[in-house]
Design an enzyme around this catalytic site. Sequence first.
Site, PDB file in Angstrom:
ATOM      1  N   GLU A 270      20.125  67.443  58.141  1.00 12.88           N
ATOM      2  CA  GLU A 270      19.494  68.658  57.627  1.00 12.88           C
ATOM      3  C   GLU A 270      18.021  68.579  57.989  1.00 12.88           C
ATOM      4  O   GLU A 270      17.265  67.789  57.421  1.00 12.88           O
ATOM      5  CB  GLU A 270      19.656  68.781  56.109  1.00 12.88           C
ATOM      6  CG  GLU A 270      19.105  70.082  55.575  1.00 12.88           C
ATOM      7  CD  GLU A 270      18.660  70.011  54.123  1.00 12.88           C
ATOM      8  OE1 GLU A 270      17.637  70.643  53.800  1.00 12.88           O
ATOM      9  OE2 GLU A 270      19.326  69.314  53.340  1.00 12.88           O
ATOM     10  N   CYS A 304      12.578  73.517  53.261  1.00 14.89           N
ATOM     11  CA  CYS A 304      12.979  73.971  54.591  1.00 14.89           C
ATOM     12  C   CYS A 304      13.668  75.329  54.567  1.00 14.89           C
ATOM     13  O   CYS A 304      13.793  75.981  55.602  1.00 14.89           O
ATOM     14  CB  CYS A 304      13.861  72.929  55.249  1.00 14.89           C
ATOM     15  SG  CYS A 304      15.262  72.418  54.229  1.00 14.89           S
TER      16      CYS A 304
END
Length: 498
Positions: A270, A304
């Site tokens: 990720e 993010c």
Amino acid sequence: MNAPSTPSASGASGAPQRLFIGGEWTEPDRGHYEVIDPATEEVVGLAPEASRDQVYEAAAAAREAFDSWSRTAPEERAAVLDRAADVIQREFDAYAELARAETGATTGTARGMQVAVGVSRFRRYAKGALEPVEQGLPPQINEAGPMGRAGVFGALAARRPVGVVTCITSYNNPWANPAGKVAPALAMGNTVVVKPAPQDPLSVYRMAEALAEAGAPPGVLNVVSGTRTEVGEAAVDSPDVDMVSFTGSTAVGQRIGEVCGRAMKRQLMELGGKGAALVFDDADLDSAVMGIGTTFAFYSGQICTAPTRVLVQRGVHDRLIEKLTGYLAFMKVGDPAAQGTVVGPVISAAHRDRIESYVELGRKEGARLVAGGERPGFARGFYVAPTLFADCTNEMRIVREEIFGPVVVVVPFDDEEEGIALANDSDYGLIDYVWSGDAARAFRVARRLRAGGVGVNTIGRNMEAPFGGFKKSGVGRDVGSYALHAYSELQAIVWPGG
């Protein structure tokens, strides 16, 4: 087993933290380093600095524990995870205060989005341990041939644990992020080595304490920390490690991927994001502003999935800028422990300087600074003012690169096709957003966005939906049952019918 004293979250350090290797609290070979409160710059506690050999020892302990843990009954694994959630819930206040001190998160975020999510993820994967791992496939009729006589063949697709998993976790959430890796990995029968972010590792050691108290056998979970690159390198290149689950920057993820590729290790990555928020001229602007505004407030933009790159149709461009500017007036910056604070500090002085360098770059690139851009006038703490840029183009670095701070950039577009093209013109593709009053258009646009997730008129998440990115935002998917799949290998078993 002697548990170390829990470091005080008030700024006065307690006993130095020790590593957790093979069920034992172990003195670090490289001594300790200070964990700093981003709001006060005081010492929260002393974290252990592992050596490369100690990381290898942790991986070897996980390897030794794998055979028995992987064959443990799912009900027993579920019980361990449930009991760990009970321990975390029991120590909720102390753990939330430590998380707040380590990360600089506001009290509400530390409680509601860090520790509480950690508890819920352990609960979720206690149930996940009981999910079926075998699926019967339709029988197949084979004609006689080189492979044997004619017959009916049955088949079974079964998910098996990968083995030893290294989990390298991010600094922005030392509870939810590690729990989202550790809990499903353990539920599937894997054993784990956690290498937490160096800025805030103490919370992860509390998680290890909770699992040890819950009855996780020695070696099933190991925690090693450090500021030196050798710690992370060893956690990846150890021959005992079968898989690496990483959350962090794309640049670091690429280096990890290269090492994993040489040894054919499994990966779950990720990585970075530069979420596009497409705002059409028929959108509910108040809803869009509230969603976009989370970039300023939530983790001070250190997330993010934030909608940092706003693409707005020209018909509502000026109104959106006006509303976002007004929204900023309610962004109280200050002590994250104080009631009413919305924006706390960023994680470190170095990261504050990095964000400020992007703000200066935006000015030089010709973007219009609408709000923010200055350093708040606090004597201590790593604070950044929520910042809004307008008159941006998609070629600007502040539009293309992940800043990871409370900075929003706005780019205008004329029509649907241009908006989609601008959104997809990015190295990243984690989560994008669409705001439109026309549901058909919103879903039509969503289907064309090259992103792992799309929020339609919301920044909310469904925690059973797959999570992960396209392009340089990552490899693989987790969350919900998808996390169980991520930490497993598929095995086929085939047999002849009677």
